[in-house]
Enzyme design. Sequence first.
Site, short mmCIF file in Angstrom:
data_model
loop_
_atom_site.label_atom_id
_atom_site.label_comp_id
_atom_site.label_asym_id
_atom_site.label_seq_id
_atom_site.Cartn_x
_atom_site.Cartn_y
_atom_site.Cartn_z
N HIS A 61 -12.65 15.42 -23.99
CA HIS A 61 -11.42 14.99 -23.73
C HIS A 61 -11.41 13.49 -22.94
O HIS A 61 -11.37 13.56 -21.71
CB HIS A 61 -10.65 16.03 -22.85
CG HIS A 61 -9.42 15.83 -22.73
ND1 HIS A 61 -8.30 16.94 -22.37
CD2 HIS A 61 -8.56 14.64 -22.70
CE1 HIS A 61 -7.07 16.50 -22.44
NE2 HIS A 61 -7.24 14.98 -22.62
N HIS A 63 -9.30 9.55 -23.24
CA HIS A 63 -8.45 8.93 -24.03
C HIS A 63 -9.02 7.23 -24.15
O HIS A 63 -8.68 6.80 -25.18
CB HIS A 63 -7.17 8.79 -23.43
CG HIS A 63 -6.32 10.30 -23.33
ND1 HIS A 63 -5.83 10.64 -24.54
CD2 HIS A 63 -6.27 11.08 -22.42
CE1 HIS A 63 -5.14 12.03 -24.35
NE2 HIS A 63 -5.55 12.26 -22.91
N HIS A 193 -0.55 21.98 -22.58
CA HIS A 193 0.72 21.44 -22.53
C HIS A 193 1.53 22.70 -23.19
O HIS A 193 2.35 22.49 -23.88
CB HIS A 193 0.70 20.26 -23.31
CG HIS A 193 0.08 19.17 -22.60
ND1 HIS A 193 0.63 18.32 -21.54
CD2 HIS A 193 -1.05 18.58 -22.93
CE1 HIS A 193 -0.01 17.59 -21.15
NE2 HIS A 193 -1.27 17.54 -22.00
N ASN A 217 -3.30 22.20 -15.53
CA ASN A 217 -2.38 20.98 -15.53
C ASN A 217 -1.92 21.31 -17.17
O ASN A 217 -2.42 21.51 -18.08
CB ASN A 217 -3.22 19.74 -15.63
CG ASN A 217 -3.84 19.75 -14.32
OD1 ASN A 217 -5.16 19.59 -13.93
ND2 ASN A 217 -2.94 19.17 -13.37
N ARG A 225 2.90 38.15 -10.79
CA ARG A 225 3.67 38.95 -11.73
C ARG A 225 4.08 38.33 -13.08
O ARG A 225 4.23 38.93 -13.94
CB ARG A 225 4.89 38.99 -11.32
CG ARG A 225 4.93 40.29 -9.84
CD ARG A 225 6.27 40.69 -9.58
NE ARG A 225 7.23 39.61 -9.04
CZ ARG A 225 7.36 39.28 -7.72
NH1 ARG A 225 6.33 39.77 -6.92
NH2 ARG A 225 8.00 38.14 -7.10
N ASP A 271 -10.76 13.23 -19.19
CA ASP A 271 -9.42 12.90 -19.49
C ASP A 271 -8.88 11.47 -19.02
O ASP A 271 -7.99 11.19 -18.72
CB ASP A 271 -8.26 13.91 -18.78
CG ASP A 271 -6.95 13.99 -19.42
OD1 ASP A 271 -6.82 13.42 -20.50
OD2 ASP A 271 -5.73 14.39 -18.42
N GLY A 306 -3.29 11.23 -17.12
CA GLY A 306 -4.83 11.05 -17.56
C GLY A 306 -5.49 10.84 -16.14
O GLY A 306 -4.84 11.20 -14.91
#
Length: 388
Positions: A61, A63, A193, A217, A225, A271, A306
């Site tokens: 991962h 970018h 996400h 994240n 709960r 990231d 990122g």
Amino acid sequence: MKIIRGGKIVAGRTWIEGKALLVDEASERLVALGDETAFPRDVEVVDGGGHWIVPGFIDVHVHGACGVDTMDGSPSSLEAIAEGLAAHGVTAFCPTTMTMDEGHIVAALDGVRSALSLRGGGARVLGAHLEGPYISRRRLGAQDGTFLRRPDPGFVAAHGDVLRLVTFAPEEDEGGRFLAALRDAGIVASLGHSAATYEQAMEAFRQGARSVTHLFNGMEPFHHRSPGLVGAALDGDVFCELIADGVHSHRALFRLVLKLKGLDRLVLVSDAMRGACLGEGEWELGGQRVHVDGSAATLRDGTLAGSVLTLDRALRNVAGETGLPLWEAVRLVSANAAALLGEKDRGRLEPGCRADLVFLDEAWQVRKTFVGGKEVFDSHARRDCPRL
């Protein structure tokens, strides 16, 4: 042939001294691990200098870095990322996309497709990590909600040759058809996400999802709960990405996650975005402006966008908090990522595996990186971002 000797070789969950590795540069593989006296004499010898010799790191991962990004849609950008990552021990990676219009995403995937055959001076491209646009509006993070789409199995069919891992929100996947398409194509399905409930996430795991993207994240916070995706990730037998920069998650969580997931299911990721390795300043991610201040990369509203983390630093961060010795900690940046992707010949220093390896000094700083037995980084010759 090439002999690599004079170091402490991390093999499995232990380390070996007084042995050597025999590398076949033609096949880019390790031929043997044993006594140097049994190896051919008329070959190049590389002295490990007493350093740790560990499997090459794999970042599933990332970018961008060094001022360039996967979404540039350019093989030359990916080559620059590959060279920059090699300075931090990464020998293979999955260039990761952002939620933008389909034209930009397809161009980025075309760039990754072209880069699959690159044999330059850096890490190897393993295929794309598609992060978005099939995600939840409730958990966008730094993704641009303008371009969200419903999960589309047809997109998988059109681009399955270049996709290795896809992040999506399972609650948006009507009837589980998108997950089924990923599973049938042999593409790793990762939940992220997402505002999924615990039950929705566990059902997705039962249907074939194998990973959770940047744990904590881009998902609902854990509640006793309503445990949600975080609770399912910690409870299920799945891999969990973790951005171990101390910004995306409190450092105490490094210990907690390791206790719950064990050594085999935690995958450290960077990231990283295009500002990684370049210091403070203004950069771009997915069409949005990002400010880098110290170790945090944020949008104008303070949303994390990122990171500027590197995997070698992530390794040191986690080991520093958990007390893991190097020969165990290195799994979190090598063998586990290889297992997640089904890369059976990466992440280990064993005969038949790829000759991807890293020299680390006693402070776990990267001194040399080898990809396929070829040296691609030497700390005495250069540091980060060689193209800038």
